[in-house]
Design a protein around this motif. Structure first.
Motif, PDB file in Angstrom:
ATOM      1  N   GLU A  74      36.959  55.420  27.822  1.00  0.00           N
ATOM      2  CA  GLU A  74      38.394  55.691  27.961  1.00  0.00           C
ATOM      3  C   GLU A  74      39.125  54.489  28.554  1.00  0.00           C
ATOM      4  OE1 GLU A  74      38.379  60.548  28.469  1.00  0.00           O
ATOM      5  OE2 GLU A  74      39.192  59.323  30.099  1.00  0.00           O
ATOM      6  N   GLU A  77      39.592  52.043  25.846  1.00  0.00           N
ATOM      7  CA  GLU A  77      40.602  52.536  24.893  1.00  0.00           C
ATOM      8  C   GLU A  77      41.995  52.185  25.397  1.00  0.00           C
ATOM      9  OE1 GLU A  77      38.425  56.389  23.057  1.00  0.00           O
ATOM     10  OE2 GLU A  77      40.475  56.748  23.774  1.00  0.00           O
ATOM     11  N   ASN A  78      42.216  52.393  26.693  1.00  0.00           N
ATOM     12  CA  ASN A  78      43.513  52.014  27.284  1.00  0.00           C
ATOM     13  C   ASN A  78      43.777  50.522  27.091  1.00  0.00           C
ATOM     14  OD1 ASN A  78      43.956  54.576  28.238  1.00  0.00           O
ATOM     15  ND2 ASN A  78      43.998  54.023  30.413  1.00  0.00           N
ATOM     16  N   HIS A  81      44.573  49.668  23.539  1.00  0.00           N
ATOM     17  CA  HIS A  81      45.875  50.214  23.164  1.00  0.00           C
ATOM     18  C   HIS A  81      47.022  49.388  23.778  1.00  0.00           C
ATOM     19  CE1 HIS A  81      48.051  54.317  22.438  1.00  0.00           C
ATOM     20  NE2 HIS A  81      48.677  53.304  21.903  1.00  0.00           N
ATOM     21  N   VAL A  82      46.878  49.103  25.063  1.00  0.00           N
ATOM     22  CA  VAL A  82      47.942  48.357  25.761  1.00  0.00           C
ATOM     23  C   VAL A  82      48.031  46.920  25.222  1.00  0.00           C
ATOM     24  CG1 VAL A  82      48.616  47.376  28.004  1.00  0.00           C
ATOM     25  CG2 VAL A  82      47.868  49.757  27.859  1.00  0.00           C
ATOM     26  N   LEU A 165      47.777  57.458  27.247  1.00  0.00           N
ATOM     27  CA  LEU A 165      46.932  56.731  28.211  1.00  0.00           C
ATOM     28  C   LEU A 165      45.986  57.674  28.943  1.00  0.00           C
ATOM     29  CD1 LEU A 165      49.465  54.321  29.980  1.00  0.00           C
ATOM     30  CD2 LEU A 165      47.493  53.647  28.585  1.00  0.00           C
ATOM     31  N   HIS A 166      44.732  57.261  29.088  1.00  0.00           N
ATOM     32  CA  HIS A 166      43.812  58.022  29.932  1.00  0.00           C
ATOM     33  C   HIS A 166      44.100  57.663  31.382  1.00  0.00           C
ATOM     34  CE1 HIS A 166      41.492  58.921  26.350  1.00  0.00           C
ATOM     35  NE2 HIS A 166      41.480  57.634  26.059  1.00  0.00           N
ATOM     36  N   GLU A 167      43.904  58.625  32.256  1.00  0.00           N
ATOM     37  CA  GLU A 167      44.092  58.347  33.685  1.00  0.00           C
ATOM     38  C   GLU A 167      42.761  57.789  34.201  1.00  0.00           C
ATOM     39  OE1 GLU A 167      45.351  61.760  35.931  1.00  0.00           O
ATOM     40  OE2 GLU A 167      46.457  60.510  37.341  1.00  0.00           O
ATOM     41  N   THR A 168      42.677  56.452  34.300  1.00  0.00           N
ATOM     42  CA  THR A 168      41.370  55.842  34.593  1.00  0.00           C
ATOM     43  C   THR A 168      40.910  56.135  36.029  1.00  0.00           C
ATOM     44  OG1 THR A 168      42.504  53.769  35.089  1.00  0.00           O
ATOM     45  CG2 THR A 168      41.540  53.988  32.889  1.00  0.00           C
ATOM     46  N   MET A 256      48.724  52.809  33.888  1.00  0.00           N
ATOM     47  CA  MET A 256      48.835  54.271  33.809  1.00  0.00           C
ATOM     48  C   MET A 256      50.284  54.638  34.108  1.00  0.00           C
ATOM     49  SD  MET A 256      45.570  55.769  35.933  1.00  0.00           S
ATOM     50  CE  MET A 256      45.529  54.569  37.252  1.00  0.00           C
TER      51      MET A 256
END
Ligand code: ADP
Ligand code: GN1
Ligand code: MG
Length: 380
Positions: A74, A77-78, A81-82, A165-168, A256
């Motif tokens: 995850e 992935e963020n 994506h960013v 966005l996943h909350e890392t 995030m």
């Protein structure tokens, strides 16, 4: 870690070509293990014939901290994506996406990270050449440039789809929850260190009411939730050697939803201090109002008119709360046996905590000045 053979094993997971020249620990991040990798391209017959020297290329290799970032898939992935989103924006603005955002080197099977035989997760970024990151402000203009860059970063992400966005790290800057975790660590006192730091504990607990201020405003809808970086210290921005301008914001692990004041405040607590984050001599530590002013001006400009009146009004509180929160996190880690932030000597997390608390005290004394500065640049 590791002779050449082990590095080869790790680097072989990635789409990299060349012979290892060196792999060395790099930078001063507190979280990941970062290495600078230098590879020399293979010399072809044609190169030999023409007398062309094989070029050297540099990369950042990181062992991701899996005890802090529990889900590397995850997390990456963020980052993908960013960085792809930023790449498009940078291209639209006529910039160079190869240098102005992080570029991930993929694994042989097209992934963004690789697990080694011990289960450690690794990733590789292209090294941003001809740029530097600072651990302390050397020239005020660098701090100003970093403010423009972090403000601009937030501005570029203004229309990023936050819900994807996943909350890392859950509740990363939820200061009241941080305080609850801190109180628990004090009560548990697993290393028996609490007795020696009663003054620091008291200082933090005395400010419980403050810890709620921004969170309450967010919940009442008085501050907007934005996509923020959340770890905006000076060494997370690269300054271009040639132009002196902020070139690239790095360390995207904590991008995030958050408050602009988190980004603003975190930069102030680190960069506007007159001393290093772990300075043991507290007489050297204060919040420099000239640096505070420079950063405030740059951040407001970098955000290009997008900050609301309430965000600007609360800037002094953003600075104070992020400093208090960080002090609390350092002390909690000291109490828990230094399991979160990397330390290089005994007591380093306690020293880090003390500089933050000294800064909080100093900011409280300079409050009227801080308010006057933010209002000066906030006038539209
Ligand atoms: P941490 O999460 O441990 O803070 P960072 O991702 O911030 O790790 O990396 C540590 C340091 O490495 C940064 O402060 C920066 O100086 C440097 N760095 C990171 N990525 C790059 C890059 N792509 N090119 C050049 N330097 C980098
Ligand atoms: C850590 O990763 P680094 O060193 O840039 C921490 C920040 C703290 C900072 C204190 C993921 O930042 O939240 O403010 O140390 N990052 C994480 O220096 O916890
Ligand atoms: Mg970092």
């Amino acid at each position: 870690m590791a002779g050449t053979k082990d590095w080869l094993e790790i680097l072989n997971y990635f789409q990299l070509d060349g012979k290892i020249v060196s792999v060395k620990p790099y930078g001063n991040g507190h979280i990941n293990d970062t290495f600078l990798v230098v590879l020399k391209e293979h010399e072809t017959d044609a190169m030999k014939k023409e007398g062309v020297q094989p070029a050297e290329k540099r990369y950042i290799l990181q062992r991701m901290n899996d005890s802090i970032f529990r889900n590397p898939r995850e997390l990456m992935e963020n980052v993908i994506h960013v960085t792809s989103f930023l790449r498009r924006k940078i291209e639209e603005q006529g910039g160079d996406p190869e240098r102005e955002t992080l570029n991930i080197i993929l694994t042989l099977d097209g992934g963004s990270f690789a697990a080694d035989q011990n289960g450690d997760n690794w990733r590789v970024y292209r090294f941003i050449d001809d740029a530097i990151s600072y651990d302390q402000v050397e020239k005020p203009d660098d701090f100003y440039q970093s403010a423009l860059a972090f403000g601009h970063f937030q501005q570029m992400l203004a229309d990023f789809p936050a819900e994807t966005l996943h909350e890392t790290i859950p509740d990363f800057h939820h200061t009241p929850k941080r305080l609850e975790a801190f109180k628990k660590a004090v009560a548990e006192d697993v290393c028996g260190r609490a007795a020696g730091v009663q003054e620091e504990i008291r200082f933090i607990l005395d400010r419980e009411a403050d810890t709620h201020v921004l969170q309450d405003m967010l919940e009442r809808g008085e501050l907007p939730l934005r996509v923020t970086h959340n770890d905006t210290k000076l060494n997370n921005v690269m300054i271009d050697n040639a132009t002196g301008k902020g070139l690239c914001v790095v360390d995207l692990d904590t991008v995030m939803p958050g408050l602009s004041l988190h980004d603003y405040g975190d930069s102030i607590r680190f960069g506007a201090s007159t001393a290093a984050e772990d300075e043991p001599d507290l007489s050297k530590v204060s919040c420099d109002m000239a640096l505070f002013e420079i950063y405030t001006k740059g951040f407001i400009e970098g955000c290009a008119g997008s900050l609301t009146e309430a965000e600007i009004r609360m800037m002094p509180m953003g600075a104070k709360l992020m400093t208090l929160e960080c002090g609390m996190r350092f002390l909690m880690d000291y109490l828990q046996g230094d399991v979160y932030f990397k330390i290089h000597r005994e007591g380093q997390n306690l020293d880090r905590c003390r500089t933050q608390l000294k800064l909080v005290k100093d900011m409280e004394e300079k409050w009227a000045q801080m308010e006057a500065i933010t209002q000066k640049y906030g006038v539209v």
